[in-house]
Design a protein around this motif. Structure first.
Motif, mmCIF file in Angstrom:
data_model
loop_
_atom_site.group_PDB
_atom_site.id
_atom_site.type_symbol
_atom_site.label_atom_id
_atom_site.label_comp_id
_atom_site.label_asym_id
_atom_site.label_seq_id
_atom_site.Cartn_x
_atom_site.Cartn_y
_atom_site.Cartn_z
ATOM 1 N N UNK A 188 0.832 -1.191 0.000
ATOM 2 C CA UNK A 188 0.000 0.000 0.000
ATOM 3 C C UNK A 188 0.874 1.251 0.000
ATOM 4 N N UNK A 189 0.346 2.337 -0.552
ATOM 5 C CA UNK A 189 1.051 3.612 -0.625
ATOM 6 C C UNK A 189 0.776 4.503 0.588
ATOM 7 N N UNK A 190 0.124 3.991 1.594
ATOM 8 C CA UNK A 190 -0.337 4.824 2.705
ATOM 9 C C UNK A 190 0.737 5.266 3.692
ATOM 10 N N UNK A 191 1.831 4.519 3.907
ATOM 11 C CA UNK A 191 2.834 5.008 4.860
ATOM 12 C C UNK A 191 3.513 6.292 4.356
ATOM 13 N N UNK A 192 4.183 6.989 5.258
ATOM 14 C CA UNK A 192 4.991 8.134 4.871
ATOM 15 C C UNK A 192 6.100 7.677 3.922
#
Length: 414
Positions: A382-386
């Protein structure tokens, strides 16, 4: 006295959902031991510090006192009107509140829509890779998934000719996921028009999973399917979970469009199934109108400098710098689907690698084979982390892949 175990439904053996499956269970065990993991398996914005926009939160708070009773099985009238208005603005003829169904997330509506459609042995055309809930819901409603390929060499876009070749006398529906989970592909209008023509020729129900409709990068455009389908039966899915970062509120919707005479019986079936579960979560429905008519809060995140954009760029840069990875840059949604070079790493197995990465590097990913593909050299993150966290994850992935290469070299020398 020994008693046999409680039997379970046989078809559950055909269902897979590794996003929350064996690896996720092992991750919880490791966390209980005190290990600190980086988990990239679920597109769950709230778990990464995102919050639903304040104007949505206020809308719920202001109407909480009205949320105790059941509502109509299709959803709150104001919510359904806002959804219908959004689709009318997109060019969908006949988009009225009566054709809108609100559910406990799109997940519930996928299950209800297939339950209303399928008889035993009926077939559903699904993308490969797919979001595995679509396959599971097809199987558990006694249908048969038939997969059309979306290959990396074609930007993860499907081949309409292949799709048409898969149509049989038992095919009932064609499912599209656009923007796509897990690949991030965004479908161009010309492709969608060809798929509509196939559905028209073979009397198929179009089912468009468009939950990521506002999450796009680098000028990619979202083309809704229903306006192109016109009078053809089409079910379009959306919700608050992703664009509005409100997964836990469990608010999704589906709009049924097309010729009233063709969709009437199916509409009644959906209404019956909705009534049997009484209604969807009421408090969250008060946020729908605010979400669809209020300020745009997603574009700032997906534009250059925005958090999602920069995390995506970290994935792209990390794969470009890797000795082992290749990537089709995602155009939309919240995921990337890198491929491992199987020439450099012979015998690579995505599931075995995911286990090793979890046990040795404290990183949780989803094996690509979990998305109903015939190959085993992809994985989803997923692209959600910083962005900094993403870069650290890919340093660990590269380290694990390098160990794999070293073991391969050692075996060859021996």
């Amino acid at each position: 006295m020994n008693h046999p175990p409680v039997p379970t439904r046989a078809r559950l053996g055909e269902v897979r959902y590794e996003i929350r499956g064996e690896l996720a269970r092992r991750a919880r065990e490791l966390e209980a031991q005190g290990r600190r993991l980086i988990k990239l398996n679920i597109g769950n914005p709230g778990a990464f510090g995102f919050r639903a926009p304040e104007h949505l939160q206020r809308a719920i708070a202001e109407h909480l006192a009205e949320s105790d009773p059941y509502t109509h099985q299709q959803g709150l009238p104001a919510a359904r009107e806002a959804i219908a208005a959004q689709h009318r603005a997109r060019g969908v003829h006949g988009a009225t509140p009566e054709r809108v169904f609100v559910g406990n997330g799109v997940s519930e509506l996928i299950d209800l829509s297939l339950r209303a459609l399928l008889n035993p042995g009926d077939e559903v055309l699904l993308p490969s890779p797919d979001y595995p809930l679509w396959s599971a819901a097809t199987i558990l409603n006694d249908g048969r998934p038939v997969y059309y390929r979306c290959e990396a060499g074609n930007g993860f876009l499907p081949d309409p000719d292949e799709i048409e070749s898969l149509v049989s006398s038992r095919t009932r529906a064609l499912v599209l996921i656009n923007p796509n989970n897990p690949t991030g592909a965004s479908y161009p209008r010309a492709l969608l028009e060809r798929l509509v023509a196939i559905a028209a020729k073979h009397d198929l129900l179009l089912m468009a999973d468009e939950i990521y409709d506002g999450i796009l990068y680098d000028g990619a455009a979202f083309q809704p399917l229903a306006p192109l389908a016109d009078d053809l039966p089409c079910l379009s899915f959306g919700g608050l979970s992703k664009v509005h970062r409100a997964c836990g509120w469990r608010v999704g919707w589906a709009l049924l469009s097309g010729d009233p005479l063709r969709i009437g019986e199916y509409h009644h079936a959906l209404d019956l199934l909705g009534a049997l579960r009484l209604c969807a979560n009421v408090p969250g429905q008060f946020a729908v109108a605010a979400a669809l008519t209020g300020p745009d809060t997603i574009t700032a995140l997906t534009a250059p400098g925005g958090r999602l954009y920069e995390s995506r760029r970290a994935v792209i840069d990390s794969c470009a710098a890797s000795d082992f990875l290749a990537l089709v840059p995602p155009q939309g949604a919240l995921y990337a689907f890198p491929a491992v070079d199987t020439e450099a790493l012979r015998g690579f197995d995505d599931h075995r690698f995911a286990v090793e990465l979890l046990e040795e590097e404290d990183v949780l990913i989803v094996p690509g084979s979990s998305f109903n593909v015939p190959y085993r050299h992809h994985f989803r993150v997923t692209l959600l982390p910083e962005a900094d966290t993403v870069r650290e994850v890919f340093r660990r992935i590269e380290r694990a892949l390098a160990r794999h290469a070293e073991r391969q070299t050692a075996r060859h020398v021996a």
